[in-house]
Design a protein around this motif. Structure first.
Motif, mmCIF file in Angstrom:
data_model
loop_
_atom_site.group_PDB
_atom_site.id
_atom_site.type_symbol
_atom_site.label_atom_id
_atom_site.label_comp_id
_atom_site.label_asym_id
_atom_site.label_seq_id
_atom_site.Cartn_x
_atom_site.Cartn_y
_atom_site.Cartn_z
ATOM 1 N N LYS A 37 37.331 43.492 39.701
ATOM 2 C CA LYS A 37 37.983 42.162 39.020
ATOM 3 C C LYS A 37 39.305 42.075 39.605
ATOM 4 C CE LYS A 37 38.744 39.936 35.015
ATOM 5 N NZ LYS A 37 39.296 40.118 33.379
ATOM 6 N N SER A 38 39.368 40.974 40.372
ATOM 7 C CA SER A 38 40.551 40.434 41.077
ATOM 8 C C SER A 38 41.536 39.861 39.822
ATOM 9 C CB SER A 38 40.054 39.110 41.989
ATOM 10 O OG SER A 38 39.520 39.695 42.964
ATOM 11 N N PRO A 39 42.810 40.165 40.073
ATOM 12 C CA PRO A 39 43.858 39.477 39.298
ATOM 13 C C PRO A 39 43.844 37.929 39.317
ATOM 14 C CG PRO A 39 45.025 40.684 40.873
ATOM 15 C CD PRO A 39 43.477 40.609 41.475
ATOM 16 N N GLU A 40 44.133 37.379 38.142
ATOM 17 C CA GLU A 40 43.895 35.784 37.884
ATOM 18 C C GLU A 40 44.963 35.123 37.304
ATOM 19 O OE1 GLU A 40 40.805 33.283 35.268
ATOM 20 O OE2 GLU A 40 39.826 35.110 36.144
ATOM 21 N N PHE A 41 45.281 33.979 37.741
ATOM 22 C CA PHE A 41 46.338 33.149 37.180
ATOM 23 C C PHE A 41 45.813 33.032 35.642
ATOM 24 C CE2 PHE A 41 48.735 29.548 36.145
ATOM 25 C CZ PHE A 41 49.986 29.593 36.560
ATOM 26 N N GLY A 44 42.971 30.372 35.268
ATOM 27 C CA GLY A 44 42.272 30.250 36.439
ATOM 28 C C GLY A 44 42.907 29.344 37.567
ATOM 29 N N PHE A 45 42.015 29.070 38.504
ATOM 30 C CA PHE A 45 42.601 28.379 39.770
ATOM 31 C C PHE A 45 43.080 27.119 39.106
ATOM 32 C CE2 PHE A 45 39.595 31.306 42.140
ATOM 33 C CZ PHE A 45 40.564 31.697 42.896
ATOM 34 N N MET A 48 46.521 27.309 37.905
ATOM 35 C CA MET A 48 47.427 27.759 39.074
ATOM 36 C C MET A 48 47.799 26.541 40.024
ATOM 37 S SD MET A 48 47.477 30.288 41.937
ATOM 38 C CE MET A 48 45.902 29.740 42.673
ATOM 39 N N TRP A 110 50.340 37.290 35.505
ATOM 40 C CA TRP A 110 48.852 36.947 35.809
ATOM 41 C C TRP A 110 47.980 38.111 34.703
ATOM 42 C CZ3 TRP A 110 46.796 35.861 41.234
ATOM 43 C CH2 TRP A 110 47.634 34.669 41.653
ATOM 44 N N GLY A 113 44.471 43.005 37.781
ATOM 45 C CA GLY A 113 42.961 43.136 38.346
ATOM 46 C C GLY A 113 42.484 44.596 37.768
ATOM 47 N N TYR A 124 47.735 40.880 46.960
ATOM 48 C CA TYR A 124 47.358 39.708 46.849
ATOM 49 C C TYR A 124 47.939 38.803 48.130
ATOM 50 C CZ TYR A 124 44.824 36.212 44.101
ATOM 51 O OH TYR A 124 43.951 35.319 43.817
#
Length: 133
Positions: A37-41, A44-45, A48, A110, A113, A124
């Motif tokens: 699982k990728s890190p996330e702001f 979400g996008f 961001m 954030w 991940g 990243y």
């Protein structure tokens, strides 16, 4: 005063390189290139993009000279969501590099991940395009 508008396109991606953890000199924490699982702001996008659009200031020198460019940044999102080890992988100059770093430093923590159900530090990459309209 002349009004300049900026089109900011931040293409964000996690770039898998080797699938094995990288070790950074600044810390003993393993930093992964490939995660489940990728890190996330936070938010979400879209959140961001809103944050960057509100926070970024087009560098005066670049604006005055009508210079546009892309800064490729890389950083680590830690196990606790903090951003660290920010580097410029591709420079645009004219104050754009410094502005990209300033905005990344201003980001909130954030969502970290994950790998095998555990929170991990993740490398990243984030290209940031500076464009004048």
């Amino acid at each position: 005063m002349k009004t300049l508008t900026m089109l900011l396109i931040a293409m964000v991606g996690l770039f898998a390189l080797t699938g094995t953890p990288a070790t950074y000199a600044q810390t003993e924490e393993k930093v992964y290139n490939e995660v489940d699982k990728s890190p996330e702001f936070p938010g979400g996008f879209s959140a961001m993009y809103a944050f960057m659009g509100k926070t970024i200031r087009y560098p005066e020198e670049a604006s005055r000279k009508r210079i546009q460019g892309k800064v490729v940044t890389a950083f680590v999102v830690g196990e606790d969501g903090t951003i660290r080890d920010i580097v410029i992988e591709k420079s645009a100059g004219y104050g754009m590099d410094e502005e990209a770093v300033r905005v990344i430093k201003a980001m909130p923590k954030w969502i970290p991940g994950e790998r095998q159900g555990q929170k991990v530090a993740v490398y990243y990459k984030m290209p940031i395009n500076f464009a004048l309209n």
